[in-house]
Scaffold this motif. Sequence first.
Motif, short mmCIF file in Angstrom:
data_model
loop_
_atom_site.label_atom_id
_atom_site.label_comp_id
_atom_site.label_asym_id
_atom_site.label_seq_id
_atom_site.Cartn_x
_atom_site.Cartn_y
_atom_site.Cartn_z
N ALA A 102 0.82 -1.21 0.00
CA ALA A 102 0.00 0.00 0.00
C ALA A 102 0.85 1.26 0.00
O ALA A 102 0.61 2.19 -0.77
CB ALA A 102 -0.93 -0.01 1.21
N ILE A 103 1.86 1.31 0.85
CA ILE A 103 2.68 2.52 0.92
C ILE A 103 3.58 2.64 -0.32
O ILE A 103 3.84 3.75 -0.80
CB ILE A 103 3.53 2.56 2.21
CG1 ILE A 103 4.06 3.98 2.43
CG2 ILE A 103 4.66 1.57 2.18
CD1 ILE A 103 4.70 4.18 3.78
N VAL A 104 4.00 1.51 -0.88
CA VAL A 104 4.79 1.55 -2.11
C VAL A 104 3.94 2.08 -3.26
O VAL A 104 4.39 2.90 -4.07
CB VAL A 104 5.35 0.15 -2.43
CG1 VAL A 104 5.86 0.09 -3.88
CG2 VAL A 104 6.47 -0.20 -1.47
N ASP A 105 2.69 1.62 -3.36
CA ASP A 105 1.80 2.11 -4.42
C ASP A 105 1.56 3.62 -4.28
O ASP A 105 1.38 4.32 -5.28
CB ASP A 105 0.47 1.37 -4.37
CG ASP A 105 0.59 -0.07 -4.82
OD1 ASP A 105 1.59 -0.40 -5.49
OD2 ASP A 105 -0.31 -0.88 -4.50
N GLU A 106 1.55 4.12 -3.05
CA GLU A 106 1.31 5.55 -2.82
C GLU A 106 2.52 6.40 -3.17
O GLU A 106 2.42 7.43 -3.82
CB GLU A 106 0.93 5.77 -1.36
CG GLU A 106 0.68 7.22 -0.97
CD GLU A 106 -0.60 7.78 -1.55
OE1 GLU A 106 -0.66 8.99 -1.80
OE2 GLU A 106 -1.53 6.98 -1.78
N ILE A 107 3.69 5.94 -2.72
CA ILE A 107 4.92 6.74 -2.91
C ILE A 107 5.56 6.50 -4.27
O ILE A 107 5.99 7.43 -4.94
CB ILE A 107 5.92 6.45 -1.79
CG1 ILE A 107 5.31 6.70 -0.42
CG2 ILE A 107 7.19 7.29 -1.97
CD1 ILE A 107 4.74 8.08 -0.25
N ILE B 125 13.72 15.56 -2.22
CA ILE B 125 12.95 16.76 -2.51
C ILE B 125 11.61 16.74 -1.78
O ILE B 125 11.16 17.72 -1.24
CB ILE B 125 12.74 16.89 -4.03
CG1 ILE B 125 14.10 17.11 -4.72
CG2 ILE B 125 11.81 18.04 -4.37
CD1 ILE B 125 14.03 17.17 -6.22
N ASN B 126 10.95 15.57 -1.76
CA ASN B 126 9.62 15.53 -1.14
C ASN B 126 9.37 14.19 -0.46
O ASN B 126 8.66 13.35 -0.98
CB ASN B 126 8.54 15.77 -2.20
CG ASN B 126 7.16 15.88 -1.59
OD1 ASN B 126 7.03 16.13 -0.40
ND2 ASN B 126 6.14 15.65 -2.39
N PRO B 127 9.98 13.95 0.73
CA PRO B 127 9.72 12.70 1.44
C PRO B 127 8.34 12.77 2.09
O PRO B 127 8.17 13.31 3.17
CB PRO B 127 10.82 12.67 2.49
CG PRO B 127 11.16 14.09 2.75
CD PRO B 127 10.88 14.82 1.47
N ARG B 128 7.33 12.23 1.44
CA ARG B 128 5.96 12.52 1.82
C ARG B 128 5.43 11.67 2.97
O ARG B 128 4.47 12.07 3.62
CB ARG B 128 5.04 12.35 0.60
CG ARG B 128 5.29 13.39 -0.47
CD ARG B 128 4.47 13.08 -1.70
NE ARG B 128 4.99 11.89 -2.37
CZ ARG B 128 4.39 11.32 -3.41
NH1 ARG B 128 3.26 11.78 -3.84
NH2 ARG B 128 4.93 10.26 -3.98
N TRP B 129 5.98 10.49 3.20
CA TRP B 129 5.36 9.61 4.19
C TRP B 129 6.41 8.96 5.07
O TRP B 129 7.51 8.65 4.65
CB TRP B 129 4.55 8.52 3.49
CG TRP B 129 3.44 9.07 2.68
CD1 TRP B 129 3.45 9.33 1.32
CD2 TRP B 129 2.16 9.48 3.13
NE1 TRP B 129 2.27 9.87 0.93
CE2 TRP B 129 1.45 9.96 2.02
CE3 TRP B 129 1.54 9.47 4.38
CZ2 TRP B 129 0.15 10.44 2.11
CZ3 TRP B 129 0.24 9.93 4.46
CH2 TRP B 129 -0.44 10.41 3.34
N ILE B 130 6.02 8.71 6.31
CA ILE B 130 6.87 8.00 7.26
C ILE B 130 6.05 6.86 7.85
O ILE B 130 4.89 7.03 8.20
CB ILE B 130 7.34 8.91 8.40
CG1 ILE B 130 8.15 10.08 7.83
CG2 ILE B 130 8.17 8.17 9.42
CD1 ILE B 130 8.57 11.09 8.87
N ILE B 131 6.64 5.68 7.95
CA ILE B 131 5.97 4.57 8.60
C ILE B 131 6.26 4.65 10.09
O ILE B 131 7.42 4.67 10.50
CB ILE B 131 6.49 3.21 8.07
CG1 ILE B 131 6.25 3.11 6.56
CG2 ILE B 131 5.83 2.07 8.78
CD1 ILE B 131 6.83 1.88 5.96
N PHE B 132 5.24 4.67 10.89
CA PHE B 132 5.42 4.66 12.33
C PHE B 132 5.06 3.29 12.90
O PHE B 132 3.98 2.78 12.61
CB PHE B 132 4.53 5.72 13.01
CG PHE B 132 5.02 7.11 12.81
CD1 PHE B 132 4.47 7.92 11.84
CD2 PHE B 132 6.04 7.62 13.59
CE1 PHE B 132 4.93 9.21 11.65
CE2 PHE B 132 6.48 8.92 13.42
CZ PHE B 132 5.93 9.71 12.43
#
Length: 249
Positions: free
Chosen positions: A57-62, A237-244
Amino acid sequence: MRLGNARTIDEFTRLQQFAKWIASVGDGILGGPNDGEVDIELPDDILIKYSGDPIAAIVDEIYSSFSSCSDNPTYLLERAILAPTLNVIESINQYMVSLNECEGRQYLNSDKTCTTDSTSSLLHDIHTPEFLNSLKCSGDPNHELYLKVGTPVMLLRDIDHANGLCNGTRLVITRLESHVLEAKVITGHNAGNKVLIPRMSLTPSDPRLPFRFQRKQFPVIVSYAMTIIKQKPRSIINPRWIIFEKTSV
Protein backbone atom coordinates in the motif's frame (compact mmCIF):
# COMPACT_ATOMS: atom_id res chain seq x y z
CA MET A 1 13.15 23.44 5.92
CA ARG A 2 9.94 22.27 4.26
CA LEU A 3 8.21 25.63 4.79
CA GLY A 4 11.05 27.29 2.93
CA ASN A 5 10.38 25.07 -0.09
CA ALA A 6 6.68 26.02 -0.41
CA ARG A 7 5.84 27.11 -3.96
CA THR A 8 2.38 28.58 -3.36
CA ILE A 9 0.49 30.38 -0.59
CA ASP A 10 -1.85 27.40 -0.19
CA GLU A 11 1.09 25.03 0.19
CA PHE A 12 2.74 27.37 2.68
CA THR A 13 -0.47 27.52 4.76
CA ARG A 14 -0.86 23.73 4.71
CA LEU A 15 2.75 23.15 5.75
CA GLN A 16 2.48 25.79 8.48
CA GLN A 17 -0.59 24.06 9.91
CA PHE A 18 1.20 20.72 9.82
CA ALA A 19 4.24 22.24 11.56
CA LYS A 20 2.05 23.58 14.36
CA TRP A 21 0.30 20.22 14.70
CA ILE A 22 3.52 18.20 14.90
CA ALA A 23 4.96 20.69 17.42
CA SER A 24 1.83 20.26 19.54
CA VAL A 25 2.40 16.52 19.53
CA GLY A 26 5.99 16.96 20.65
CA ASP A 27 5.05 19.44 23.37
CA GLY A 28 2.36 17.12 24.76
CA ILE A 29 -0.43 19.62 24.15
CA LEU A 30 -2.69 17.38 22.07
CA GLY A 31 -4.94 15.01 23.97
CA GLY A 32 -5.27 17.20 27.04
CA PRO A 33 -3.54 16.66 30.39
CA ASN A 34 -1.64 13.35 30.50
CA ASP A 35 1.11 11.53 32.34
CA GLY A 36 3.25 10.95 29.27
CA GLU A 37 0.89 8.63 27.38
CA VAL A 38 -2.09 9.80 25.36
CA ASP A 39 -4.03 8.66 22.31
CA ILE A 40 -3.82 11.11 19.42
CA GLU A 41 -6.06 11.03 16.38
CA LEU A 42 -4.02 11.46 13.21
CA PRO A 43 -5.46 13.68 10.44
CA ASP A 44 -6.84 11.72 7.48
CA ASP A 45 -4.66 13.61 5.00
CA ILE A 46 -1.47 12.09 6.41
CA LEU A 47 -2.76 8.52 6.49
CA ILE A 48 -2.66 5.80 3.86
CA LYS A 49 -5.82 3.74 4.17
CA TYR A 50 -5.44 0.17 2.94
CA SER A 51 -6.66 -3.38 3.24
CA GLY A 52 -4.17 -6.18 2.79
CA ASP A 53 -0.39 -5.77 2.60
CA PRO A 54 0.73 -2.47 4.25
CA ILE A 55 4.07 -2.51 2.41
CA ALA A 56 2.36 -2.81 -0.97
CA ALA A 57 0.00 0.00 0.00
CA ILE A 58 2.68 2.52 0.92
CA VAL A 59 4.79 1.55 -2.11
CA ASP A 60 1.80 2.11 -4.42
CA GLU A 61 1.31 5.55 -2.82
CA ILE A 62 4.92 6.74 -2.91
CA TYR A 63 6.30 4.90 -5.94
CA SER A 64 3.27 5.13 -8.21
CA SER A 65 4.12 4.51 -11.89
CA PHE A 66 7.29 2.72 -10.77
CA SER A 67 7.41 0.39 -13.77
CA SER A 68 7.58 3.28 -16.24
CA CYS A 69 9.72 5.69 -14.16
CA SER A 70 12.16 3.42 -12.33
CA ASP A 71 15.03 4.40 -14.66
CA ASN A 72 14.48 8.13 -14.09
CA PRO A 73 16.99 9.49 -11.50
CA THR A 74 14.78 12.51 -10.74
CA TYR A 75 11.85 10.23 -9.99
CA LEU A 76 13.96 8.25 -7.50
CA LEU A 77 15.44 11.41 -5.95
CA GLU A 78 12.05 12.99 -5.31
CA ARG A 79 10.72 10.22 -3.08
CA ALA A 80 11.69 7.86 -0.29
CA ILE A 81 9.98 5.95 2.50
CA LEU A 82 11.26 6.70 5.98
CA ALA A 83 10.95 4.22 8.85
CA PRO A 84 12.37 3.89 12.39
CA THR A 85 13.73 0.31 12.35
CA LEU A 86 16.10 -1.69 10.17
CA ASN A 87 13.65 -4.61 9.90
CA VAL A 88 10.97 -2.41 8.30
CA ILE A 89 13.54 -0.82 6.00
CA GLU A 90 14.83 -4.19 4.84
CA SER A 91 11.32 -5.51 4.12
CA ILE A 92 10.42 -2.48 1.99
CA ASN A 93 13.71 -2.47 0.08
CA GLN A 94 13.45 -6.19 -0.70
CA TYR A 95 9.92 -5.66 -2.00
CA MET A 96 11.01 -2.72 -4.17
CA VAL A 97 14.01 -4.57 -5.62
CA SER A 98 11.68 -7.45 -6.56
CA LEU A 99 9.64 -5.01 -8.70
CA ASN A 100 12.72 -4.20 -10.80
CA GLU A 101 12.70 -6.57 -13.79
CA CYS A 102 16.45 -6.33 -14.42
CA GLU A 103 18.68 -9.29 -13.59
CA GLY A 104 20.15 -9.01 -10.10
CA ARG A 105 23.41 -9.99 -8.47
CA GLN A 106 24.09 -11.11 -4.92
CA TYR A 107 27.19 -9.94 -3.05
CA LEU A 108 28.27 -11.69 0.15
CA ASN A 109 30.72 -10.08 2.54
CA SER A 110 33.69 -11.40 4.46
CA ASP A 111 33.59 -11.02 8.27
CA LYS A 112 36.31 -11.51 10.83
CA THR A 113 36.85 -10.46 14.44
CA CYS A 114 39.38 -7.79 15.36
CA THR A 115 41.67 -9.72 17.66
CA THR A 116 44.94 -9.46 19.55
CA ASP A 117 47.44 -12.23 20.20
CA SER A 118 45.94 -12.89 23.63
CA THR A 119 42.32 -13.13 22.49
CA SER A 120 42.66 -14.58 18.99
CA SER A 121 41.70 -18.21 19.68
CA LEU A 122 39.01 -17.33 22.22
CA LEU A 123 37.14 -14.93 19.93
CA HIS A 124 37.49 -17.31 16.99
CA ASP A 125 35.78 -20.08 18.94
CA ILE A 126 32.92 -17.87 20.19
CA HIS A 127 32.28 -15.60 17.20
CA THR A 128 32.01 -17.97 14.25
CA PRO A 129 31.70 -16.63 10.68
CA GLU A 130 28.04 -17.68 10.66
CA PHE A 131 27.40 -15.62 13.81
CA LEU A 132 29.21 -12.55 12.44
CA ASN A 133 27.32 -12.83 9.14
CA SER A 134 24.01 -12.69 10.99
CA LEU A 135 24.78 -9.34 12.67
CA LYS A 136 22.97 -6.28 11.35
CA CYS A 137 24.33 -2.90 12.44
CA SER A 138 22.90 0.52 11.69
CA GLY A 139 25.08 2.41 9.24
CA ASP A 140 26.72 -0.72 7.81
CA PRO A 141 25.81 -3.06 4.94
CA ASN A 142 24.38 -6.48 5.71
CA HIS A 143 26.17 -9.75 5.01
CA GLU A 144 24.05 -10.21 1.89
CA LEU A 145 23.69 -7.34 -0.57
CA TYR A 146 21.35 -7.93 -3.51
CA LEU A 147 21.46 -5.29 -6.25
CA LYS A 148 20.06 -4.68 -9.72
CA VAL A 149 20.87 -2.09 -12.38
CA GLY A 150 18.64 0.90 -11.64
CA THR A 151 18.57 0.33 -7.87
CA PRO A 152 19.04 3.52 -5.81
CA VAL A 153 21.65 3.19 -3.07
CA MET A 154 23.14 5.37 -0.36
CA LEU A 155 26.83 5.56 0.50
CA LEU A 156 27.73 4.61 4.09
CA ARG A 157 31.29 5.94 4.13
CA ASP A 158 33.30 8.92 2.89
CA ILE A 159 35.23 7.79 -0.19
CA ASP A 160 36.11 10.86 -2.26
CA HIS A 161 34.97 14.31 -1.11
CA ALA A 162 36.16 15.99 -4.30
CA ASN A 163 33.80 13.87 -6.39
CA GLY A 164 30.93 14.09 -3.92
CA LEU A 165 31.28 10.53 -2.63
CA CYS A 166 30.45 11.17 1.02
CA ASN A 167 28.44 9.39 3.67
CA GLY A 168 24.78 9.90 2.73
CA THR A 169 25.30 10.47 -1.02
CA ARG A 170 22.57 8.83 -3.09
CA LEU A 171 23.37 7.05 -6.35
CA VAL A 172 21.76 4.75 -8.91
CA ILE A 173 23.50 1.50 -9.88
CA THR A 174 24.42 1.42 -13.59
CA ARG A 175 26.66 -1.66 -13.76
CA LEU A 176 27.42 -4.67 -11.55
CA GLU A 177 30.85 -6.32 -11.53
CA SER A 178 32.51 -8.79 -9.20
CA HIS A 179 34.84 -6.37 -7.40
CA VAL A 180 33.43 -2.94 -8.23
CA LEU A 181 30.08 -1.18 -8.71
CA GLU A 182 29.45 1.53 -11.30
CA ALA A 183 26.87 4.09 -10.24
CA LYS A 184 25.54 7.53 -11.19
CA VAL A 185 25.40 10.25 -8.52
CA ILE A 186 21.90 11.77 -8.16
CA THR A 187 22.46 14.23 -5.29
CA GLY A 188 24.69 17.25 -4.74
CA HIS A 189 26.81 19.28 -7.15
CA ASN A 190 28.20 16.15 -8.80
CA ALA A 191 24.80 14.80 -9.84
CA GLY A 192 25.05 12.99 -13.16
CA ASN A 193 28.67 11.87 -12.71
CA LYS A 194 29.43 8.16 -13.01
CA VAL A 195 31.69 6.74 -10.31
CA LEU A 196 33.21 3.41 -9.28
CA ILE A 197 32.64 2.02 -5.79
CA PRO A 198 35.05 -0.66 -4.52
CA ARG A 199 34.63 -3.12 -1.70
CA MET A 200 35.94 -1.72 1.58
CA SER A 201 36.91 -3.09 4.98
CA LEU A 202 34.41 -1.61 7.44
CA THR A 203 34.45 -1.80 11.23
CA PRO A 204 30.93 -1.42 12.68
CA SER A 205 30.79 0.86 15.72
CA ASP A 206 27.52 -0.38 17.25
CA PRO A 207 27.80 0.34 21.02
CA ARG A 208 25.66 -2.71 21.79
CA LEU A 209 28.41 -5.06 20.62
CA PRO A 210 30.97 -6.01 23.29
CA PHE A 211 33.57 -6.76 20.63
CA ARG A 212 34.82 -5.35 17.34
CA PHE A 213 34.73 -7.08 13.98
CA GLN A 214 35.64 -6.21 10.41
CA ARG A 215 33.27 -6.56 7.46
CA LYS A 216 34.50 -6.37 3.86
CA GLN A 217 31.62 -5.30 1.62
CA PHE A 218 30.51 -2.54 -0.74
CA PRO A 219 29.75 0.50 1.49
CA VAL A 220 26.19 0.99 0.21
CA ILE A 221 22.62 0.18 1.19
CA VAL A 222 19.51 0.10 -0.98
CA SER A 223 17.64 3.37 -0.41
CA TYR A 224 14.08 3.02 -1.66
CA ALA A 225 13.45 3.15 2.07
CA MET A 226 15.82 4.40 4.74
CA THR A 227 15.95 5.12 8.44
CA ILE A 228 14.73 8.51 9.59
CA ILE A 229 18.18 9.49 10.91
CA LYS A 230 19.83 8.78 7.52
CA GLN A 231 17.59 11.26 5.66
CA LYS A 232 19.59 14.48 5.27
CA PRO A 233 17.81 17.83 4.90
CA ARG A 234 17.07 18.54 1.23
CA SER A 235 18.60 15.20 0.12
CA ILE A 236 15.07 14.15 -0.80
CA ILE A 237 12.95 16.76 -2.51
CA ASN A 238 9.62 15.53 -1.14
CA PRO A 239 9.72 12.70 1.44
CA ARG A 240 5.96 12.52 1.82
CA TRP A 241 5.36 9.61 4.19
CA ILE A 242 6.87 8.00 7.26
CA ILE A 243 5.97 4.57 8.60
CA PHE A 244 5.42 4.66 12.33
CA GLU A 245 5.56 1.54 14.45
CA LYS A 246 3.41 1.41 17.56
CA THR A 247 4.70 3.97 20.02
CA SER A 248 3.53 6.31 22.75
CA VAL A 249 3.80 10.08 23.05
